[in-house]
Enzyme design. Structure first.
Site, PDB file in Angstrom:
ATOM      1  N   MET A 225       0.832  -1.200   0.000  1.00 18.95           N
ATOM      2  CA  MET A 225       0.000   0.000   0.000  1.00 18.95           C
ATOM      3  C   MET A 225       0.867   1.251   0.000  1.00 18.95           C
ATOM      4  SD  MET A 225      -1.504   2.696   1.826  1.00 18.95           S
ATOM      5  CE  MET A 225      -1.268   2.403   3.577  1.00 18.95           C
ATOM      6  N   SER A 226       0.475   2.255  -0.781  1.00 25.33           N
ATOM      7  CA  SER A 226       1.155   3.548  -0.854  1.00 25.33           C
ATOM      8  C   SER A 226       2.598   3.363  -1.320  1.00 25.33           C
ATOM      9  CB  SER A 226       1.061   4.264   0.494  1.00 25.33           C
ATOM     10  OG  SER A 226       1.435   5.615   0.389  1.00 25.33           O
ATOM     11  N   SER A 227       3.608   3.752  -0.525  1.00 22.34           N
ATOM     12  CA  SER A 227       4.985   3.514  -0.965  1.00 22.34           C
ATOM     13  C   SER A 227       5.246   2.023  -1.114  1.00 22.34           C
ATOM     14  CB  SER A 227       5.995   4.141   0.003  1.00 22.34           C
ATOM     15  OG  SER A 227       6.093   3.415   1.207  1.00 22.34           O
TER      16      SER A 227
ATOM     17  N   GLY B  67       2.937  -0.018  -2.142  1.00 24.02           N
ATOM     18  CA  GLY B  67       2.312  -0.333  -3.425  1.00 24.02           C
ATOM     19  C   GLY B  67       3.210   0.038  -4.582  1.00 24.02           C
ATOM     20  N   ALA B  68       3.864   1.207  -4.477  1.00 24.42           N
ATOM     21  CA  ALA B  68       4.803   1.620  -5.518  1.00 24.42           C
ATOM     22  C   ALA B  68       5.995   0.669  -5.586  1.00 24.42           C
ATOM     23  CB  ALA B  68       5.267   3.052  -5.267  1.00 24.42           C
TER      24      ALA B  68
END
Length: 314
Positions: free
Chosen positions: A127-129, A131-132
């Site tokens: 999720m978020s970083s 996820g990236a």
């Protein structure tokens, strides 16, 4: 076998897992009912989170216990990033063979060896970083993963500096679709079959603009040869799910945009099938991304089959 020690919760710290060029931490959870040659899910937390907080919020270890799934939680250190973000935008941490991606690859190798995991059943989500960084791992080590799920994340190599990362998070600029596709193809010498892709994003996310989610879908459409509109759209727990199937009818990309949801992981903690716990960036919206991602990967079916197998005497 790698050295481990117990944390305050159910996760175990993995002390050694290779050269660790990205200087990350690693925690694992192996449920008591984990079968030989069972699956592994790699779970990447977001900024300001820890492996433990993300596990508590998302419910991954509860699902792992339910279906006999091993878990690996890579963790960022404040010495690497002040807010605990994975450095997905740095050139040194977005390529195969070095930095944080190699550290995560080394962790996976160690866990697979230590716990007799089926190497063809390794999955990754974040999720978020996180996820990236999931996008980074799927592009740089596609041969490792059967599937990936990117929550509130960004496309692979959509930014190469912190300034670019801030612009992309706000929905400004970025590589063309053709370039996004080429970046994944150029990240390794892999020719397929490629990992399946699950994409989740809130339509009211003001931290990472939802345009990044559609960018991820487009980045992988040409790779999976499923360009164009979705094969079908269906409602799941009150939310639209778009699905792209390959010529053989296999679901290779799914896409959820959660109405009125901000930045975070969608959870559904209530009821018999509830998972997780509401908290910062863990958003109670009535749909469990954890459970549906596991369904998409076939882990709930596979786990139920393993747990139904009769136990024979040694």
């Amino acid at each position: 076998m790698s050295a481990t020690s117990t944390t305050a919760n159910r996760l175990f710290v993995m002390e050694k897992f290779g050269t660790d060029p990205g200087s990350l931490s690693a925690e694992v959870y192996i449920p008591e009912n984990f079968p030989k040659n069972g699956p592994l899910v790699v779970v990447l937390h977001g900024s300001t989170q820890s492996a433990e907080s993300y596990d508590t919020g998302s419910g991954w270890s509860a699902l792992a216990e339910e279906f006999g799934v091993a878990l690996l939680f890579p963790g960022q250190k404040k010495a690497n990033n002040a807010i605990g973000s994975f450095n997905w935008f740095k050139r040194s941490d977005s390529h195969r063979g070095g930095g944080e991606p190699l550290s995560i690859r080394q962790m996976i190798t160690q866990v697979v060896d230590d716990h007799a995991i089926d190497p063809s059943q390794v999955f990754i989500t974040g999720m978020s970083s996180g996820g990236a960084m999931t996008s980074v791992m799927l592009a740089t080590y596609p041969e490792v993963f059967a599937g990936g799920a990117i929550i509130a994340g960004l496309p692979y190599r959509s930014a190469n500096t912190l300034m670019q990362a801030m612009f992309r998070m706000n929905g400004y600029g970025g590589p063309s679709d053709r370039r996004l596709n080429a970046l994944v193809r150029g990240a390794s010498h892999f020719t397929g079959p490629w990992p399946t892709i699950s994409v989740w994003h809130g339509d009211s996310d003001t931290t990472v603009d939802k345009s990044n989610a559609s960018g991820i879908v487009r980045q992988w459409q040409k790779i999976h040869k499923v360009e164009g509109p979705p094969t079908r759209v269906e409602m799941v727990d009150g939310f639209p799910r778009e699905v792209w199937c390959d010529p053989d009818g296999r679901e290779v990309i799914e896409y959820y945009i959660i109405e009125e949801m901000g930045h975070g992981t969608p959870i559904s903690a209530e009821g018999d099938e509830g998972l997780g716990e509401e908290g910062k960036y863990m958003l109670e919206v009535g749909i469990s991304s954890t459970r549906h991602i596991a369904d998409f990967w076939g882990l709930t079916r596979l786990g139920a089959e393993h747990l139904a197998e009769p136990i024979t005497a040694a």
